[in-house]
Scaffold this motif. Structure first.
Motif, PDB file in Angstrom:
ATOM      1  N   ALA A 240       0.826  -1.207   0.000  1.00 45.27           N
ATOM      2  CA  ALA A 240       0.000   0.000   0.000  1.00 45.27           C
ATOM      3  C   ALA A 240       0.862   1.261   0.000  1.00 45.27           C
ATOM      4  O   ALA A 240       1.675   1.465   0.898  1.00 45.27           O
ATOM      5  CB  ALA A 240      -0.911  -0.001   1.223  1.00 45.27           C
ATOM      6  N   ARG A 241       0.659   2.084  -1.009  1.00 43.64           N
ATOM      7  CA  ARG A 241       1.314   3.398  -1.084  1.00 43.64           C
ATOM      8  C   ARG A 241       0.301   4.424  -1.573  1.00 43.64           C
ATOM      9  O   ARG A 241      -0.477   4.160  -2.489  1.00 43.64           O
ATOM     10  CB  ARG A 241       2.499   3.363  -2.060  1.00 43.64           C
ATOM     11  N   PHE A 242       0.328   5.607  -0.960  1.00 44.21           N
ATOM     12  CA  PHE A 242      -0.538   6.717  -1.381  1.00 44.21           C
ATOM     13  C   PHE A 242       0.177   7.992  -0.968  1.00 44.21           C
ATOM     14  O   PHE A 242      -0.037   8.523   0.107  1.00 44.21           O
ATOM     15  CB  PHE A 242      -1.905   6.594  -0.720  1.00 44.21           C
TER      16      PHE A 242
ATOM     17  N   THR B  48      -5.351   4.086  -6.223  1.00 46.40           N
ATOM     18  CA  THR B  48      -5.038   2.820  -6.872  1.00 46.40           C
ATOM     19  C   THR B  48      -3.769   2.197  -6.307  1.00 46.40           C
ATOM     20  O   THR B  48      -3.487   1.030  -6.569  1.00 46.40           O
ATOM     21  CB  THR B  48      -4.879   3.001  -8.388  1.00 46.40           C
ATOM     22  N   GLY B  49      -3.014   2.961  -5.516  1.00 50.42           N
ATOM     23  CA  GLY B  49      -1.855   2.404  -4.825  1.00 50.42           C
ATOM     24  C   GLY B  49      -2.220   1.678  -3.545  1.00 50.42           C
ATOM     25  O   GLY B  49      -1.348   1.093  -2.898  1.00 50.42           O
ATOM     26  N   LEU B  50      -3.495   1.723  -3.165  1.00 56.24           N
ATOM     27  CA  LEU B  50      -3.957   1.031  -1.962  1.00 56.24           C
ATOM     28  C   LEU B  50      -4.658  -0.259  -2.368  1.00 56.24           C
ATOM     29  O   LEU B  50      -5.552  -0.238  -3.221  1.00 56.24           O
ATOM     30  CB  LEU B  50      -4.912   1.917  -1.166  1.00 56.24           C
TER      31      LEU B  50
ATOM     32  N   THR C 241       1.490   8.148   3.360  1.00 56.05           N
ATOM     33  CA  THR C 241       0.489   7.153   2.968  1.00 56.05           C
ATOM     34  C   THR C 241      -0.554   6.991   4.056  1.00 56.05           C
ATOM     35  O   THR C 241      -1.762   6.943   3.783  1.00 56.05           O
ATOM     36  CB  THR C 241       1.166   5.812   2.666  1.00 56.05           C
ATOM     37  N   MET C 242      -0.102   6.906   5.302  1.00 52.04           N
ATOM     38  CA  MET C 242      -1.055   6.707   6.393  1.00 52.04           C
ATOM     39  C   MET C 242      -1.992   7.909   6.537  1.00 52.04           C
ATOM     40  O   MET C 242      -3.170   7.748   6.850  1.00 52.04           O
ATOM     41  CB  MET C 242      -0.304   6.454   7.695  1.00 52.04           C
TER      42      MET C 242
END
Length: 764
Positions: free
Chosen positions: A474-476, A484-486, A526-527
């Motif tokens: 998961a990256r955002f 879409t990175g999650l 990301t978080m």
């Protein structure tokens, strides 16, 4: 480790009941008498063509669509249309079907169109993105326009057989809030078909117009009673140079409308006790690396010990699940007394949960699906052992992605003995359970290598009574500027299911552990993005033991933990999150009489429901049972369920004000750092209070909404002994905020009671 279930059992042993919950006639009604309709359908069938997409794991629907659908409370199952059309009778809880084809998947388009029509006639909604699959048959044979229009008519559209391939004069005549979610319509736009709208019940979200001519209007994104359709090129943007995907359509709004999810209870895996869930887990890769951090390097301190010293012992309020590799510990493999002692010391810490990162650390799981020792022969030297490629100081790097991710020189790190799936899964869990103190059991398998276990490997975990997790990455953030990175909650693998981690580990932040060793500090971005403006993921700190090797990586890790500590969270062990995620897929909702009332079944460890667009909605406690509390956040209502009640009933009602905790005739939890269960009343009359079982990490900050304002006394007990007594004052709205200055790792019983004046009234 003593976990949430322990507190529930302790509370049940005390016979905690709910005398105030609801009228006896309703509470005592048998389930069969209360149910009058079938369960709420929440399954979405995804049709994929694995001739054009190699695996479900990499498909457009799994990587882009499933996360929004999960957020809307929907569970996704997959069908490969290369095997024909599915029998819908196999899906009794089917709410809808989603497709996203890139080519022509059907040899017989007429059969598919008829199949879609029969499904819609029984109330199944469809969401169609990209190619609809009805213009050309497989092999390129055109489908008659009249036949294709039977399909489009279901969505309130008619294809006029026109196509705008030169779009420089085209612009939106209508683009509502559903359009431009992550990327606006700009630059050179894709060509598009000419869709006329034929049904007034259909809502148009994007209408393209050519040269200011209303006669050229084409309705490219629509939703209506049958579902929704988004034309190819106007659903998402794809940058092939950077392999970057961004939504043009707001997927939450589009699928919410397409599948009519507004009043669907949504099982929520992000929240516990009204707060965002926090969990942390460590893969054992790099366990025996010698740290480079001064002054510990001179003492040849292991990376595992360095992580304990700098990032675990200073954070007793943040639980962490530690998963070594048996091959790194067992002296009959590549272990040493020092590496074994590092594990025992870690497992003895109260906030540490033991887990497994397997026995031999497979890198390529599919290699072992049909295993034979002969397949490994090219990777063995003359004595059948793995050939290390590092110095002795860093030999453990061969047991992790730190040396082999992305290239995998061998199928697994340790090859001294033939691969044994039972040993890899159940054997490793037993090994780490024996290393842990009495009362702690390793139940979580954290997938290694490519984190792509095959079905039998997942089944092996389930058969041990354990749970599994990892994968997803998961990256955002600025490098991955899209939801879409999650990943979704998990991935179906045959009849089993893999649970994904909620965050990515330091590999993706450090170019596979080759540079930018400080990069993991960016996890906080990301978080943050995955928590607001809508909460999509828990706060997950996931890393490897080799983060203890370098000063930069260790400092980055500590900065992330410090940021987490300063955030309002509800920390749990990683295995608890995995069980919560499993509950997402099993939860069922049975509508009950009276409207906006449901019985919740088979939810497992999942204890939060969410209702969206619910600022003017609250729990109706007079018609509910087994509800601990409620909290409004981000426009949604989060409802906390009591783990001690197997089948709670949740009823909703409208409220006049959304700027305060809704009033209720009973006490309820607004939010808290701990997990709570077995809420029950104590006493009668004006002095009536309540008690609740509690467990958690760090001091117990919490907020309750109580029927009586004024001072309250609070006691915390364990095994019948009072450990702490304090007081707090509820404001005029009945909001009672307090902190119990104890650790809740061992379960507690909290008793809360109003303080009365000597005359019998409540103290002012």
């Amino acid at each position: 480790m003593r976990r949430i279930a322990t507190a529930v059992a302790a509370a049940l042993a005390l016979g905690l009941l709910l005398p105030w919950a609801m009228p006896a006639t309703a509470a005592s009604a048998p389930p069969a008498a209360a149910a009058f309709r079938q369960e709420v359908p929440r399954t979405i069938l995804a049709l994929v063509d694995l001739r054009e997409e190699d695996t479900i794991r990499l498909s457009r629907i799994h990587t882009m669509v499933e996360l929004p659908l999960n957020h809307l409370g929907l569970s996704v199952v997959y069908w490969n249309v290369a095997d024909g059309l599915p029998d819908l009778s196999r899906y009794p809880g089917l709410r809808g079907v989603v497709t996203w084809f890139a080519g022509e998947p059907f040899a017989d388009a007429a059969a598919y169109i008829d199949w879609v029509g029969r499904a819609m006639d029984r109330g199944v909604r469809f969401a169609v993105l990209g190619q609809p699959g009805v213009r050309l048959e497989r092999g390129g044979r055109p489908v008659p326009l009249a036949l294709a229009n039977r399909f489009f008519a279901r969505f309130g559209l008619r294809d006029d057989d026109g196509f705008s391939d030169l779009t420089y004069r085209s612009k939106p005549a209508l683009a509502d809030g559903t359009i431009g979610f992550e990327r606006t319509l700009s630059g050179v736009l894709p060509g598009y078909p000419l869709f006329r709208k034929t049904d007034a019940r259909v809502s148009s979200h994007l209408v393209m117009r050519r040269a200011d001519d209303p006669a050229s209007d084409s309705h490219l994104v629509v939703t209506g009673p049958a579902g929704g359709l988004a034309a190819e090129g106007y659903d998402r943007y794809f940058d092939a140079e950077y392999n970057r995907r961004q939504w043009i359509v707001d997927p939450f709004a589009f699928f919410r409308n397409a599948f009519a999810t507004d009043d669907l209870p949504k099982p929520d895996v992000t929240t516990l006790s009204g707060r965002r869930i926090y969990f942390s887990h460590i893969d054992g890769d790099g366990w025996r690396n010698v740290t480079e951090v001064t002054p510990h390097a001179a003492k040849r301190v292991l990376s595992a010990d360095m992580v304990r010293i700098a990032a675990i012992e200073p954070f007793p309020d943040l639980p962490v699940t530690v998963a070594p590799i048996v091959g790194d510990l067992d002296p009959t493999w590549n272990g040493t007394p020092q590496s074994v002692e590092a594990a025992k010391t870690l497992f003895a810490l109260p906030q540490v949960e033991p887990a497994s990162h397997t026995w031999t650390h497979p890198f390529q799981w599919i290699f072992f699906k049909d295993y034979s020792r002969q397949k490994e022969a090219p990777f063995l030297d003359r004595d059948g052992t793995y050939r290390p490629t590092k110095s002795d100081d860093h030999a453990a790097e061969t047991a992790g992605e730190v040396s082999d991710i992305g290239r995998y020189a061998v199928p697994r790190a340790y090859l001294q003995q033939p691969f044994d799936l039972d040993q890899e899964i159940g054997g490793a869990l037993d090994y780490f359970t024996r290393l842990a103190p009495a009362g702690k059991r390793a139940v979580l398998v954290q997938w290694s290598g490519d984190t792509s276990p095959f079905e039998d490997a997942l089944a092996a975990v389930r058969k041990t009574g354990g749970v599994n997790m990892n994968g997803g990455d998961a990256r955002f953030d600025a490098d991955f500027p899209s939801i879409t990175g999650l990943p979704p909650v998990g991935l179906p693998v045959g009849t089993e299911r893999q649970i994904y981690a909620a965050g990515s580990n330091e590999n993706t932040y450090t170019d596979l552990w080759t540079n930018r060793f400080y990069g993991y500090r960016n996890l906080v971005n990301t978080m943050r993005h995955a928590g607001a403006p809508i909460r999509l993921k828990p706060f997950n700190v996931y890393y490897h033991m080799y983060s203890g090797q370098k000063a930069a990586s260790l400092n980055a890790l500590v900065s992330v933990l410090t940021a987490a500590r300063a955030t309002e969270l509800a920390p749990v062990a990683a295995s608890i999150y995995a069980r919560i995620a499993e509950g997402f897929y099993t939860a069922r909702f049975e509508p009950l009489e009276g409207g906006r009332r449901w019985r919740v079944r088979d939810r497992g460890a999942l204890n939060t429901l969410r209702f969206d667009r619910a600022s003017a909605t609250a729990v109706d406690f007079t018609r509910s049972t087994g509800v601990l509390g409620q909290r409004h956040s981000q426009g949604s209502l989060y409802v906390a369920l009591d783990p001690a009640v197997a089948e709670p009933v949740v009823a909703l009602a409208e409220i006049d004000r959304a700027d305060r905790d809704p009033p209720a005739p009973v006490p309820y939890l607004v939010e808290g750092r701990w997990a709570f269960s077995a809420l029950a009343g104590e006493g009668t009359g004006e002095g009536a209070g309540f008690r609740v079982a509690a467990t958690g990490y760090g001091e117990g900050a919490m907020v309750w909404r109580v029927p009586r304002p004024g001072p309250w006394t609070i006691t915390a007990e364990r095994d019948g002994a009072v450990l702490w007594t304090g007081s707090a004052t509820a404001d005029d709205d009945g909001r009672l905020a307090l902190t119990v200055p104890l650790s809740g790792i061992d379960p507690l019983i909290l008793r809360l009671r109003p303080i009365l004046r000597p005359s019998g009234g409540a103290a002012g």
